[in-house]
Design a protein around this motif. Structure first.
Motif, PDB file in Angstrom:
ATOM      1  N   MET A  76     -42.607 -13.026 -46.682  1.00 10.44           N
ATOM      2  CA  MET A  76     -42.096 -12.198 -47.775  1.00 10.44           C
ATOM      3  C   MET A  76     -40.582 -12.081 -47.582  1.00 10.44           C
ATOM      4  O   MET A  76     -40.043 -12.651 -46.629  1.00 10.44           O
ATOM      5  N   PHE A  77     -39.921 -11.369 -48.461  1.00 12.12           N
ATOM      6  CA  PHE A  77     -38.479 -11.175 -48.330  1.00 12.12           C
ATOM      7  C   PHE A  77     -38.201  -9.715 -47.978  1.00 12.12           C
ATOM      8  O   PHE A  77     -38.754  -8.799 -48.584  1.00 12.12           O
ATOM      9  N   THR A  78     -37.327  -9.524 -46.998  1.00 16.84           N
ATOM     10  CA  THR A  78     -37.058  -8.174 -46.523  1.00 16.84           C
ATOM     11  C   THR A  78     -35.790  -7.577 -47.098  1.00 16.84           C
ATOM     12  O   THR A  78     -35.636  -6.363 -47.110  1.00 16.84           O
ATOM     13  N   ASN A  79     -34.860  -8.361 -47.583  1.00 22.18           N
ATOM     14  CA  ASN A  79     -33.570  -7.819 -47.993  1.00 22.18           C
ATOM     15  C   ASN A  79     -32.927  -8.767 -49.001  1.00 22.18           C
ATOM     16  O   ASN A  79     -32.269  -9.728 -48.622  1.00 22.18           O
ATOM     17  N   VAL A  80     -33.137  -8.489 -50.279  1.00 23.57           N
ATOM     18  CA  VAL A  80     -32.519  -9.281 -51.348  1.00 23.57           C
ATOM     19  C   VAL A  80     -31.415  -8.415 -51.937  1.00 23.57           C
ATOM     20  O   VAL A  80     -31.678  -7.441 -52.650  1.00 23.57           O
ATOM     21  N   LEU A  81     -30.180  -8.768 -51.630  1.00 26.77           N
ATOM     22  CA  LEU A  81     -29.042  -7.908 -51.943  1.00 26.77           C
ATOM     23  C   LEU A  81     -28.509  -8.157 -53.353  1.00 26.77           C
ATOM     24  O   LEU A  81     -28.157  -9.274 -53.704  1.00 26.77           O
ATOM     25  N   GLY A  82     -28.467  -7.086 -54.145  1.00 31.11           N
ATOM     26  CA  GLY A  82     -27.823  -7.149 -55.447  1.00 31.11           C
ATOM     27  C   GLY A  82     -28.791  -7.119 -56.618  1.00 31.11           C
ATOM     28  O   GLY A  82     -29.784  -7.844 -56.636  1.00 31.11           O
ATOM     29  N   THR A  83     -28.487  -6.280 -57.602  1.00 35.64           N
ATOM     30  CA  THR A  83     -29.343  -6.159 -58.785  1.00 35.64           C
ATOM     31  C   THR A  83     -29.430  -7.466 -59.549  1.00 35.64           C
ATOM     32  O   THR A  83     -30.520  -7.898 -59.955  1.00 35.64           O
ATOM     33  N   ALA A  84     -28.294  -8.134 -59.761  1.00 34.38           N
ATOM     34  CA  ALA A  84     -28.302  -9.377 -60.535  1.00 34.38           C
ATOM     35  C   ALA A  84     -29.139 -10.448 -59.854  1.00 34.38           C
ATOM     36  O   ALA A  84     -29.834 -11.227 -60.526  1.00 34.38           O
ATOM     37  N   TYR A 138     -25.451  -1.419 -42.480  1.00 34.90           N
ATOM     38  CA  TYR A 138     -26.450  -1.401 -41.409  1.00 34.90           C
ATOM     39  C   TYR A 138     -27.695  -0.643 -41.858  1.00 34.90           C
ATOM     40  O   TYR A 138     -28.820  -1.077 -41.658  1.00 34.90           O
ATOM     41  N   GLN A 139     -27.488   0.528 -42.456  1.00 36.54           N
ATOM     42  CA  GLN A 139     -28.630   1.355 -42.834  1.00 36.54           C
ATOM     43  C   GLN A 139     -29.427   0.704 -43.954  1.00 36.54           C
ATOM     44  O   GLN A 139     -30.655   0.857 -44.014  1.00 36.54           O
ATOM     45  N   THR A 140     -28.775  -0.058 -44.817  1.00 35.77           N
ATOM     46  CA  THR A 140     -29.504  -0.761 -45.866  1.00 35.77           C
ATOM     47  C   THR A 140     -30.460  -1.778 -45.247  1.00 35.77           C
ATOM     48  O   THR A 140     -31.650  -1.827 -45.592  1.00 35.77           O
ATOM     49  N   GLY A 141     -29.952  -2.591 -44.337  1.00 35.86           N
ATOM     50  CA  GLY A 141     -30.811  -3.567 -43.676  1.00 35.86           C
ATOM     51  C   GLY A 141     -31.888  -2.910 -42.836  1.00 35.86           C
ATOM     52  O   GLY A 141     -33.039  -3.367 -42.803  1.00 35.86           O
ATOM     53  N   TYR A 142     -31.535  -1.826 -42.184  1.00 35.24           N
ATOM     54  CA  TYR A 142     -32.475  -1.104 -41.313  1.00 35.24           C
ATOM     55  C   TYR A 142     -33.643  -0.553 -42.125  1.00 35.24           C
ATOM     56  O   TYR A 142     -34.811  -0.703 -41.756  1.00 35.24           O
ATOM     57  N   MET A 143     -33.326   0.088 -43.250  1.00 33.55           N
ATOM     58  CA  MET A 143     -34.379   0.657 -44.084  1.00 33.55           C
ATOM     59  C   MET A 143     -35.187  -0.417 -44.807  1.00 33.55           C
ATOM     60  O   MET A 143     -36.385  -0.249 -45.046  1.00 33.55           O
ATOM     61  N   ALA A 144     -34.555  -1.535 -45.152  1.00 34.71           N
ATOM     62  CA  ALA A 144     -35.307  -2.644 -45.745  1.00 34.71           C
ATOM     63  C   ALA A 144     -36.352  -3.149 -44.755  1.00 34.71           C
ATOM     64  O   ALA A 144     -37.507  -3.416 -45.115  1.00 34.71           O
ATOM     65  N   ALA A 145     -35.965  -3.254 -43.486  1.00 37.02           N
ATOM     66  CA  ALA A 145     -36.897  -3.716 -42.456  1.00 37.02           C
ATOM     67  C   ALA A 145     -37.986  -2.675 -42.194  1.00 37.02           C
ATOM     68  O   ALA A 145     -39.147  -3.035 -41.961  1.00 37.02           O
ATOM     69  N   LYS A 146     -37.630  -1.397 -42.236  1.00 43.61           N
ATOM     70  CA  LYS A 146     -38.635  -0.357 -42.025  1.00 43.61           C
ATOM     71  C   LYS A 146     -39.673  -0.380 -43.142  1.00 43.61           C
ATOM     72  O   LYS A 146     -40.874  -0.226 -42.902  1.00 43.61           O
TER      73      LYS A 146
END
Length: 429
Positions: free
Chosen positions: A120-128, A331-339
């Motif tokens: 699956m994908f854990t962190n897809v950055l950006g609305t667009a 950092y917190q964005t990636g951390y919470m995406a992984a959580k």
């Protein structure tokens, strides 16, 4: 940056991984009481080695190079989750990132090249980027955790968002300025990007100012590539604006502030996390920004123990890379995406089924995920996508060059009644 080189090296290493052969099985620890269940190898999971590979789509080149800290944040949480006593104990999680350059036309083919190698994908950055990928995610039964706060993505079954959406940041900011900074009698205006994102900011501005009974002036839009804000600042000044709600991303704060100084436009500004970057504390118009701009961001500042997750995250990042530098937001964005990803994986492993179809089933009825004080409060996923509700707890920051991240905490955990009501109103649509 050492952390960035390390992330890119890990991504290159992960690209060489092969998924296990179909038929390899492993019995997950802590499975349900109905008896031992076997996990079979599927794309992105090697049952023989208990290795899970998750995709990540974060831009890491050019002006987006600092965004690599998103990946470090994800790796830091997965490292914790796979340690003894962690929710994924006994498993290995590898993050495989591709550089989208923050460009949908680049991201779509990269997704196609990656989708068969990840669970699956854990962190897809950006609305667009998320909107561009959504049709393919649906066609492939793929689950993704988006690093996007777009309220229109809230109930998409193939996306598992976390944290407040854009309008919550801005309704909370208006409530804070009116009631905590004594600006109830000020004239409020909005300067928003001419995009779907900007439209959401304008919508939340209109909702909050009406609820709070505030006097409003001009609503000004601008193209997202704009650098010279002279016409926009002139309109705001002519309208007598005293508080400006800024809906933008990237360098918009700096570009607007430069013109505000030149045109002697003295107003208070409020902005969300999308408009912050580390150069604001030392770049052009830095003094104006320090004095006039309030940033609404979730969580707390670096080194503060107000949020238990901040202490934990800093420890986890240091364990992976002792030379990692403090950075606001990413950092917190990636951390919470992984959580959030881990919450799905933990349940799917207990069910003995890591198929894409089952991951979607788990995501549709995930219950709640504790944000550890990092992302606006516990996210409620409920028993279906229609029941999803984010938290609405915000923190107010000012720009300060003495802070490790350039942001200085002014107020932690601000609870806005108007923001909570807006949250419910959007979810009910």
């Amino acid at each position: 940056m050492h952390a960035q080189r390390r992330v890119l090296a890990l991504a290159a290493t992960a690209a060489l991984l092969l998924t296990g052969c179909a038929g390899n099985t492993v019995s997950p620890e802590g499975a349900a009481n109905e008896g031992p269940k076997e996990l079979v190898s599927v794309p992105g999971f090697d049952a023989a080695t208990k290795t899970i590979t998750v995709g990540s789509m974060v831009p890491v080149s050019g002006i987006w190079a600092p965004a690599a800290t998103n990946i470090v944040g994800s790796e830091a949480y997965f490292h914790r989750a796979t340690q003894p006593g962690g929710p994924l104990e006994g498993f290995t999680v590898k993050v495989k990132n591709v550089d989208t350059e923050y460009n949908p036309s680049v991201a779509v083919p990269l997704y196609s090249s990656l989708k068969n190698d990840v669970l699956m994908f854990t962190n897809v950055l950006g609305t667009a980027i998320n909107k561009a990928l959504l049709p393919q995610l649906k066609a492939d039964d793929m689950l993704a955790v988006p690093a996007s706060s777009d309220q229109k993505l809230l109930t998409e079954p193939n996306l598992l968002p976390f944290g407040p959406f854009y309008g919550i940041y801005h309704t909370a900011a208006l409530d804070y300025m009116a009631n905590d900074e004594g600006k109830k009698d000020a004239v409020y205006c909005v300067l928003a990007e001419d995009s779907d994102f900007g439209a959401e900011v304008v919508e939340s501005f209109e909702y909050a100012t009406e609820k709070l009974g505030l006097t409003t002036g001009a609503t000004v839009r601008y193209p997202n590539t704009l650098q010279d804000f002279t016409p926009q600042i002139s309109k705001l000044k002519s309208a007598g604006c005293e508080v400006v709600d800024l809906g933008g991303v990237g360098a918009v704060v700096q570009n607007a502030a430069v013109r505000a100084v030149q045109l002697d436009f003295q107003a208070d500004w409020i902005a969300g996390n999308t408009a912050y970057n580390a150069s604001l504390a030392t770049g052009a118009a830095a003094d104006y920004i320090k004095d006039n701009v309030r940033f609404l961001v979730t969580g707390t500042e670096w080194g503060d123990d107000s949020a238990p997750g901040q202490v934990q995250m800093e420890e986890d990042i240091a364990a992976l890379d002792p030379s990692a530098k403090p950075m606001a937001n990413s950092y917190q964005t990636g951390y919470m995406a992984a959580k959030t990803t881990t919450a799905v994986l933990e349940r799917a492993i207990a069910d003995g089924d890591l198929s894409r179809e089952h991951l979607l089933e788990v995501a549709a009825s995930l219950g709640t995920v504790d944000d550890l004080g990092l992302a606006g409060g516990t996210f409620t996923y409920g028993a279906s996508p229609a029941e999803r509700r984010s938290g609405s707890s915000m923190s107010i920051f000012t720009v300060d060059s003495s802070s490790p991240t350039g942001l200085k905490l002014k107020k932690y955990g601000y609870e806005s009644t108007v923001a909570a009501e807006y949250n419910e109103s959007v979810a009910a649509k």
